[in-house]
Enzyme design. Structure first.
Site, PDB file in Angstrom:
ATOM      1  N   CYS A  30       0.820  -1.206   0.000  1.00 22.79           N
ATOM      2  CA  CYS A  30       0.000   0.000   0.000  1.00 22.79           C
ATOM      3  C   CYS A  30       0.858   1.262   0.000  1.00 22.79           C
ATOM      4  O   CYS A  30       1.998   1.244   0.447  1.00 22.79           O
ATOM      5  CB  CYS A  30      -0.949   0.121   1.201  1.00 22.79           C
ATOM      6  SG  CYS A  30      -1.921  -1.334   1.542  1.00 22.79           S
ATOM      7  N   ARG A  55       2.979   0.368  -5.416  1.00 23.17           N
ATOM      8  CA  ARG A  55       2.912  -0.330  -4.132  1.00 23.17           C
ATOM      9  C   ARG A  55       1.644  -1.171  -3.988  1.00 23.17           C
ATOM     10  O   ARG A  55       1.487  -1.903  -3.018  1.00 23.17           O
ATOM     11  CB  ARG A  55       2.970   0.686  -2.982  1.00 23.17           C
ATOM     12  CG  ARG A  55       4.222   1.527  -2.990  1.00 23.17           C
ATOM     13  CD  ARG A  55       4.213   2.513  -1.839  1.00 23.17           C
ATOM     14  NE  ARG A  55       4.361   1.838  -0.570  1.00 23.17           N
ATOM     15  CZ  ARG A  55       5.519   1.570   0.011  1.00 23.17           C
ATOM     16  NH1 ARG A  55       6.633   1.922  -0.572  1.00 23.17           N
ATOM     17  NH2 ARG A  55       5.557   0.952   1.171  1.00 23.17           N
ATOM     18  N   TRP A 103      -2.901  -2.619  -1.526  1.00 23.72           N
ATOM     19  CA  TRP A 103      -2.636  -4.017  -1.907  1.00 23.72           C
ATOM     20  C   TRP A 103      -3.271  -4.838  -0.803  1.00 23.72           C
ATOM     21  O   TRP A 103      -2.826  -4.813   0.344  1.00 23.72           O
ATOM     22  CB  TRP A 103      -1.125  -4.255  -1.987  1.00 23.72           C
ATOM     23  CG  TRP A 103      -0.762  -5.559  -2.626  1.00 23.72           C
ATOM     24  CD1 TRP A 103      -0.596  -5.802  -3.953  1.00 23.72           C
ATOM     25  CD2 TRP A 103      -0.467  -6.795  -1.958  1.00 23.72           C
ATOM     26  NE1 TRP A 103      -0.231  -7.112  -4.155  1.00 23.72           N
ATOM     27  CE2 TRP A 103      -0.148  -7.746  -2.954  1.00 23.72           C
ATOM     28  CE3 TRP A 103      -0.448  -7.207  -0.627  1.00 23.72           C
ATOM     29  CZ2 TRP A 103       0.191  -9.067  -2.657  1.00 23.72           C
ATOM     30  CZ3 TRP A 103      -0.123  -8.516  -0.328  1.00 23.72           C
ATOM     31  CH2 TRP A 103       0.196  -9.437  -1.338  1.00 23.72           C
ATOM     32  N   ASN A 129      -0.715   2.000   6.036  1.00 21.15           N
ATOM     33  CA  ASN A 129       0.072   0.986   5.341  1.00 21.15           C
ATOM     34  C   ASN A 129       0.682   0.121   6.422  1.00 21.15           C
ATOM     35  O   ASN A 129       1.517   0.594   7.190  1.00 21.15           O
ATOM     36  CB  ASN A 129       1.173   1.661   4.504  1.00 21.15           C
ATOM     37  CG  ASN A 129       2.182   0.663   3.977  1.00 21.15           C
ATOM     38  OD1 ASN A 129       1.842  -0.492   3.739  1.00 21.15           O
ATOM     39  ND2 ASN A 129       3.415   1.112   3.808  1.00 21.15           N
ATOM     40  N   GLY A 130       0.240  -1.122   6.510  1.00 18.36           N
ATOM     41  CA  GLY A 130       0.785  -1.988   7.551  1.00 18.36           C
ATOM     42  C   GLY A 130      -0.220  -3.046   7.931  1.00 18.36           C
ATOM     43  O   GLY A 130      -1.206  -3.273   7.230  1.00 18.36           O
ATOM     44  N   GLU A 515      16.210 -15.601 -14.304  1.00 14.51           N
ATOM     45  CA  GLU A 515      15.680 -14.240 -14.352  1.00 14.51           C
ATOM     46  C   GLU A 515      14.839 -14.026 -15.612  1.00 14.51           C
ATOM     47  O   GLU A 515      13.780 -13.399 -15.558  1.00 14.51           O
ATOM     48  CB  GLU A 515      16.847 -13.237 -14.264  1.00 14.51           C
ATOM     49  CG  GLU A 515      16.492 -11.772 -14.428  1.00 14.51           C
ATOM     50  CD  GLU A 515      15.480 -11.241 -13.426  1.00 14.51           C
ATOM     51  OE1 GLU A 515      15.143 -11.933 -12.449  1.00 14.51           O
ATOM     52  OE2 GLU A 515      14.979 -10.127 -13.651  1.00 14.51           O
ATOM     53  N   LYS A 519      10.875 -12.944 -15.622  1.00 14.04           N
ATOM     54  CA  LYS A 519      10.376 -11.762 -16.341  1.00 14.04           C
ATOM     55  C   LYS A 519       9.172 -12.131 -17.186  1.00 14.04           C
ATOM     56  O   LYS A 519       8.167 -11.434 -17.199  1.00 14.04           O
ATOM     57  CB  LYS A 519      11.443 -11.177 -17.270  1.00 14.04           C
ATOM     58  CG  LYS A 519      12.537 -10.312 -16.737  1.00 14.04           C
ATOM     59  CD  LYS A 519      12.171  -9.036 -16.064  1.00 14.04           C
ATOM     60  CE  LYS A 519      11.692  -9.271 -14.665  1.00 14.04           C
ATOM     61  NZ  LYS A 519      12.585  -9.173 -13.585  1.00 14.04           N
ATOM     62  N   GLU A 522       5.986 -13.038 -14.957  1.00 15.96           N
ATOM     63  CA  GLU A 522       5.294 -12.027 -14.161  1.00 15.96           C
ATOM     64  C   GLU A 522       4.547 -11.003 -15.000  1.00 15.96           C
ATOM     65  O   GLU A 522       3.572 -10.438 -14.535  1.00 15.96           O
ATOM     66  CB  GLU A 522       6.230 -11.350 -13.154  1.00 15.96           C
ATOM     67  CG  GLU A 522       7.302 -10.490 -13.721  1.00 15.96           C
ATOM     68  CD  GLU A 522       8.210  -9.898 -12.647  1.00 15.96           C
ATOM     69  OE1 GLU A 522       7.760  -9.629 -11.539  1.00 15.96           O
ATOM     70  OE2 GLU A 522       9.396  -9.687 -12.959  1.00 15.96           O
ATOM     71  N   HIS A 538      17.866 -34.924 -16.849  1.00 23.10           N
ATOM     72  CA  HIS A 538      17.429 -35.611 -15.628  1.00 23.10           C
ATOM     73  C   HIS A 538      15.920 -35.474 -15.418  1.00 23.10           C
ATOM     74  O   HIS A 538      15.428 -35.666 -14.319  1.00 23.10           O
ATOM     75  CB  HIS A 538      18.207 -35.064 -14.431  1.00 23.10           C
ATOM     76  CG  HIS A 538      19.688 -35.262 -14.566  1.00 23.10           C
ATOM     77  ND1 HIS A 538      20.284 -36.495 -14.511  1.00 23.10           N
ATOM     78  CD2 HIS A 538      20.679 -34.377 -14.821  1.00 23.10           C
ATOM     79  CE1 HIS A 538      21.583 -36.374 -14.697  1.00 23.10           C
ATOM     80  NE2 HIS A 538      21.849 -35.094 -14.896  1.00 23.10           N
ATOM     81  N   LYS A 637       5.266  -3.619  -6.281  1.00 23.13           N
ATOM     82  CA  LYS A 637       6.708  -3.411  -6.389  1.00 23.13           C
ATOM     83  C   LYS A 637       7.446  -3.728  -5.093  1.00 23.13           C
ATOM     84  O   LYS A 637       8.519  -4.295  -5.105  1.00 23.13           O
ATOM     85  CB  LYS A 637       6.943  -1.957  -6.804  1.00 23.13           C
ATOM     86  CG  LYS A 637       8.377  -1.611  -7.103  1.00 23.13           C
ATOM     87  CD  LYS A 637       8.801  -2.143  -8.454  1.00 23.13           C
ATOM     88  CE  LYS A 637      10.256  -1.918  -8.735  1.00 23.13           C
ATOM     89  NZ  LYS A 637      10.759  -2.888  -9.724  1.00 23.13           N
TER      90      LYS A 637
HETATM   91  O1  M6R Z   1      12.744  -4.851  -3.618  1.00 22.58           O
HETATM   92  P1  M6R Z   1      13.334  -6.234  -3.666  1.00 22.58           P
HETATM   93  O2  M6R Z   1      14.529  -6.316  -4.556  1.00 22.58           O
HETATM   94  O3  M6R Z   1      13.611  -6.800  -2.322  1.00 22.58           O
HETATM   95  O4  M6R Z   1      12.201  -7.114  -4.331  1.00 22.58           O
HETATM   96  C1  M6R Z   1      12.345  -8.503  -4.440  1.00 22.58           C
HETATM   97  C2  M6R Z   1      11.300  -9.073  -5.345  1.00 22.58           C
HETATM   98  O5  M6R Z   1      10.021  -8.834  -4.849  1.00 22.58           O
HETATM   99  C3  M6R Z   1      11.377  -8.502  -6.759  1.00 22.58           C
HETATM  100  O6  M6R Z   1      12.647  -8.667  -7.301  1.00 22.58           O
HETATM  101  C4  M6R Z   1      10.348  -9.184  -7.667  1.00 22.58           C
HETATM  102  O7  M6R Z   1      10.693 -10.515  -7.853  1.00 22.58           O
HETATM  103  C5  M6R Z   1      10.228  -8.444  -8.991  1.00 22.58           C
HETATM  104  N1  M6R Z   1       8.852  -8.284  -9.337  1.00 22.58           N
HETATM  105  C6  M6R Z   1      10.878  -9.148 -10.106  1.00 22.58           C
HETATM  106  O8  M6R Z   1      10.762  -8.479 -11.321  1.00 22.58           O
END
Ligand code: M6R
Length: 642
Positions: A30, A55, A103, A129-130, A515, A519, A522, A538, A637
């Site tokens: 949030c 957020r 969120w 937020n919390g 990675e 990408k 997500e 395997h 994020k």
């Molecule tokens: O802010 P952080 O680097 O700790 O975030 C970690 C993950 O939440 C973040 O990398 C997430 O996997 C991204 N959405 C990836 O693109």
């Protein structure tokens, strides 16, 4: 984040006692924003919400107190734009206001569960937020005292509690907030406004970020400084257990939960408005991908001197003995940062000959880890606020390890709570899918490994200088790779409707494969798995058929011949292949269906370059599918929940 290892006993004044044993408190995500001043309150708050939408975007809401003395609360499920539509025909005149983008944790995303929440008598409105962890017991007690609740949220409990105390004790808003917070177990960044005092906002924090912006005759508050960066650069980061009293025409006051005045430490922001705008790109993600030559230059600046020969990373130079004597390094992180961490392991082991373990922070924190004061723990987090990474860092610190943070967000919790650390300096990353932060993290880890190797003498100086020189050229290599954009956009059309993908790599290219798969998952919602290429035989090779494309990262490194045979194995089973290869490659070019060529460079630097075509591929596939790449479903994020 506060560590509490003793039972907290509450409610002495309500004759209701409950003992709650807490370990770590996690916050939800949030974004909150507040404004008091002569500007257009509604416009400032809405613009601020858009900046904080990374957020969370399950619902949004705004509370305004106008000069007519009315408290107006408007909320809407979904993105901030829905709230704007809802507010079109509403009365928006105000001198003070607070707003929220959510969120969802407690209670589904709905208009009713959206913030701001208000007290039953309509006198107070609050954004939060919390997570209020003891909200159930508080709610039951308030119900016994006649309070009625309209939402399923923990936040409504807090605003009702403040109002209850205010009426019962006939006290000011700030006194009621302090009393209520003394009864709450959990995490919060809150802002409260009151119908009868439209000249005041009371705000407070515990384990959730809150920053106050001090302008000329106006004051802002927000979860981060992005909502007000164009109005003021003077900021105060509120600390845990502090309450800010923001009163129009009066200097800011900060009190702690014991009602003692705190000193006000004004800092100057280094953030510009252009960093928060799309700058002509259709999406933040594409902008951030294309920014990488600049962000990597910023990340490297001053850290390699003497033309490549000297590595100069502050966090290491200041703690030489610790790195010289480290018996082990443990890296904790989540998501993309975890992939960077895995590369950190390869880099540090290769260059410094120190054993490295890489742990998901969420697993590490509950794994009863074995650590002591000769361990160095590196916590990597772009946001600096990821709850699991922060908790893992705190556990490591408590166990005596030296904790080093790598973050992008100045003033965030991980930089504040760790023993030392360094920033990646890539500027605000707004797209939910991490791109420039990943390459920045990998770059910092490369410099860290080179720096430790130089200190320890585990690599010949000529080799360090050779790699150092190549590091200085990385931004140019990245520029070159970005020229593949059109080719990748075209290629993406062929693969948009694939339902599954495999991403394969070996050595330094294995974390890149992980990675690349993340990408794609997500932002396009296509199932993708990253695998070490040699593990295929395997089990996963059984998946290969004409419907299962593989993206194979195969630069010309010491495992090249090995991955050529893995490429052949996939081809022999009828799978189509997109390969990332080094310029001038001939072998894989003859086998793969499509190749994307990247410049030649030392093996340890290839991940920064090979990851970029994968960022573009996932971006274009998601765009072809009509997905919202900057705000993918269910994600936010900053992941400040467990
Ligand atoms: O802010 P952080 O680097 O700790 O975030 C970690 C993950 O939440 C973040 O990398 C997430 O996997 C991204 N959405 C990836 O693109």
């Amino acid at each position: 984040m506060r560590y509490q290892n003793t039972p907290v006993v509450l409610w002495s004044n309500w004759r209701l006692k409950t003992a709650i044993t807490k370990t770590f408190i996690s916050t939800n995500m949030c974004g909150i924003v507040g404004y008091i001043g002569n500007g257009n309150v509604y416009d400032i708050l809405i613009k601020g919400l858009h900046r904080l939408e990374y957020r969370g975007y399950d619902s949004a809401g705004i509370a305004l107190v106008g000069n007519d003395g009315n408290l107006k609360v408007y909320k809407a499920k979904g993105k901030v734009s829905n709230l704007e539509d809802y507010c079109k025909d509403k009365s928006l005149e105000a001198g003070v206001g607070i707003a929220h983008t959510r969120w969802a944790t407690h209670g589904e995303p709905s208009d009713c569960n959206a913030h701001p929440h208000y007290s039953e008598d309509g006198n107070l409105a609050l954004v939060h937020n919390g997570t209020i962890e003891n909200y159930k017991v508080l709610k039951d007690a308030l119900i016994q005292h006649g309070c009625k609740f309209h939402s399923e949220t923990d936040t409504e409990v807090l605003v009702q509690l403040i109002e209850y105390i205010k009426v019962k004790n006939n006290c000011s808003l700030v006194d009621a907030v302090r009393e209520a917070l003394n009864q709450v177990v959990g995490a919060y960044a809150i802002a409260v406004i009151e119908k009868d005092h439209p000249d005041t906002i009371v705000a407070a924090r515990q384990s959730s970020p809150l920053v106050i912006g001090i302008g000329d005759d106006e004051t802002f508050l927000a979860s981060d400084a992005t909502p007000f960066v164009e109005y003021t650069k003077d900021v105060v980061y509120l600390k845990d257990e502090e309450i800010a009293v923001i009163k129009k025409g009066e200097p800011l006051r900060i009190l702690n939960l014991d009602n003692r005045e705190s000193t006000i430490d004004v800092k100057t922001l280094e953030l510009s408005i252009s960093q928060l705008e799309k700058g002509g790109y259709p999406h933040f993600m594409l902008k951030e991908i294309f920014e990488q030559p600049i962000t990597l230059r910023d990340c490297i600046r001053g850290r390699i001197i003497e033309g490549g020969a000297k590595i100069n990373v502050n966090g290491i130079n200041d703690n030489k003995d610790i790195f010289l004597n480290a018996k082990r390094i443990v890296i904790v992180a989540c998501g993309t940062s975890w992939h960077a961490a895995l590369l950190g392991k390869y880099l540090i082991q290769d260059m410094c000959r120190i054993p490295v373990e890489v742990e998901y922070a969420s697993e590490f924190r509950y794994s009863n880890p074995v650590l002591d004061d000769r361990d160095v723990v590196i916590a990597i987090s772009q946001s600096g606020e990821t709850a699991d990474t922060l908790a893992a860092a705190m556990i490591a610190k408590r166990m005596g390890a030296f904790v080093f943070g790598i973050s992008n967000s100045v003033g965030s919790s991980i930089p504040r709570e760790t023993d030392s650390g360094t920033y990646i300096h890539v500027g605000p990353e707004i797209g939910v899918a991490s791109t420039k932060a990943f390459t920045g993290q990998v770059m910092v880890l490369t410099l860290l490994a080179l720096g430790i190797a130089q200190l320890k003498g585990t690599m010949p100086q000529e080799k360090i200088a050779e790699i150092g020189e190549e590091v200085l050229r990385i931004p140019d290599y990245v520029e070159k790779v970005l020229k593949l954009n059109d080719e990748i956009e075209h290629l993406s059309l062929i693969y948009t409707y694939a339902r599954n993908f495999l991403y394969l790599g070996r050595g330094y290219s294995y974390p890149v494969a992980l990675e690349g798969a993340l990408k794609l998952k997500e932002i396009s919602y296509i199932h993708a798995e990253g695998y070490p290429a040699a593990e295929m035989k395997h089990g996963p090779i059984a998946l290969i058929d004409a419907e299962m494309p593989s993206v194979i990262i195969a630069p010309n490194d010491h495992l090249y011949e090995k991955i050529v045979s893995n490429v052949q194995q996939v081809k022999a089973r009828g799978g189509s292949i997109i390969a990332i290869v080094t310029e001038g490659d001939t072998e894989i070019k003859n086998i793969a269906d499509h190749v994307l060529e990247v410049p030649a460079m030392p093996e340890c630097l290839t991940p920064i370059i090979t990851s970029i075509p994968l960022q573009l591929l996932s971006y274009y596939i998601a765009i072809n599918k009509g997905k919202n790449v900057d705000m993918p479903r269910n994600l936010a994020k900053s992941v400040t929940v467990e």
